[in-house]
Write an enzyme that holds these catalytic residues in place. Structure first.
Site: not given
Ligand code: NAD
Length: 266
Positions: A50-51
């Site tokens: 996803d990233g």
């Molecule tokens: P990352 O690698 O830390 O990924 C975070 C997780 O979010 C991964 O498992 C990814 O598969 C999942 N993810 C991303 N978009 C998604 C979606 N639309 N639906 C379901 N899961 C999804 O960081 P990254 O890959 O650069 O992704 C950035 C995203 O991480 C941000 O947009 C934010 O939504 C998410 N995030 C989540 C938390 C949390 O859940 N507490 C905290 C910080 C950031």
């Protein structure tokens, strides 16, 4: 003229192998696939998790060329095609056996004393404290003061981003085609002193949100755009709404959305 494919990869070993197979397979069908972004390519193919998908949207400046996701990452919410199935994907692409779905984007403008900055987000915009402090701001909805927020922060999520940070913060999953966005508080304070909204709010896409910092000396601590940190010292106000622009994503299985939700979240 040679038909072109843009490739975006996270360059992990597995993604590199998939890229090589993909380049050969596209070549057999008369396409030139490579990582030099071409604005007149037919498709944007993203190899990673996803990233990588989110990064490809940003790096291509939210290109109008349709995106296809090949999953070599972990969750792969945006990545429909398994890495072992790229030959089948190419043949279905060539035969145009797909549907085009819109991924809606949130538009965020930050106004400081001297400048303004504009961001689009695929998943969400987050305002939160930089350290362990409380942030305070007034939130206006279409010019009406809805709440004076105090707490850890607030997430403004797109429908497709609703399963990401928003879901972890207690928000609801929003069907991706819904025409609106979600506002989810993070650790909102509700007391005789503060009356922060403590539940998620789903608003129509034409809603205009304005956030104004409450104490003059205080600035919004940090702004996260799809997980990427943006820092400003002197924010006056922030406007948030749904963008008219969308990302086009190809889907091969018409039931992919529900299968994806079931497989990854239930
Ligand atoms: P990352 O690698 O830390 O990924 C975070 C997780 O979010 C991964 O498992 C990814 O598969 C999942 N993810 C991303 N978009 C998604 C979606 N639309 N639906 C379901 N899961 C999804 O960081 P990254 O890959 O650069 O992704 C950035 C995203 O991480 C941000 O947009 C934010 O939504 C998410 N995030 C989540 C938390 C949390 O859940 N507490 C905290 C910080 C950031």
């Amino acid at each position: 003229m040679t038909k072109k494919i843009n490739i975006f990869s996270n360059h992990y070993d597995i993604s590199e192998k998939v890229t090589e197979r993909l380049i050969q397979e596209f070549k057999l069908h008369g396409y030139e696939a490579n990582e030099n972004f071409s604005p007149d390519a037919d498709y944007n193919v993203v190899i990673g998790g996803d990233g990588t998908f989110i990064k490809a949207c940003h790096d291509s400046d939210f290109s109008d060329i349709p995106f296809i996701g090949i999953n070599t990452g972990h969750l792969g919410f945006y990545q429909e095609v398994p890495a072992n199935n790229v030959e089948l994907m190419v043949s279905r692409l060539i035969n145009k056996e797909y549907q085009v779905q819109d991924i809606k984007l949130i538009d965020c403008s930050v106004f400081t004393e001297e400048n303004s900055y504009n961001f689009l987000s695929v998943n969400e915009i987050v305002l939160k404290a930089k350290y362990t402090n409380i942030i305070h701001f007034n939130m206006y909805v279409n010019d009406i003061l809805l709440q004076s927020f105090a707490g850890d922060g607030v997430i403004f999520s797109t429908p497709s981003g609703s399963t990401a940070y928003n879901l972890s913060a207690g928000g609801a999953m929003l069907y991706q085609a819904l025409d609106g966005f979600q506002i989810t508080p993070m650790a909102p304070i509700r007391s005789s002193l503060f009356r922060s909204l403590d539940k998620s709010l789903v608003v129509p896409s034409n809603t205009q949100i304005k956030l104004i910092t409450r104490k003059r000396e205080e600035t919004f601590s940090s702004l996260g755009v799809d997980g990427m940190l943006q820092e400003f010292e002197d924010i006056n106000y922030i406007n948030i709404t749904m963008s008219d622009k969308t990302i086009k994503k190809l889907v091969f299985d018409e039931n992919w959305y529900w299968k994806n939700i079931k497989e990854k979240f239930i």
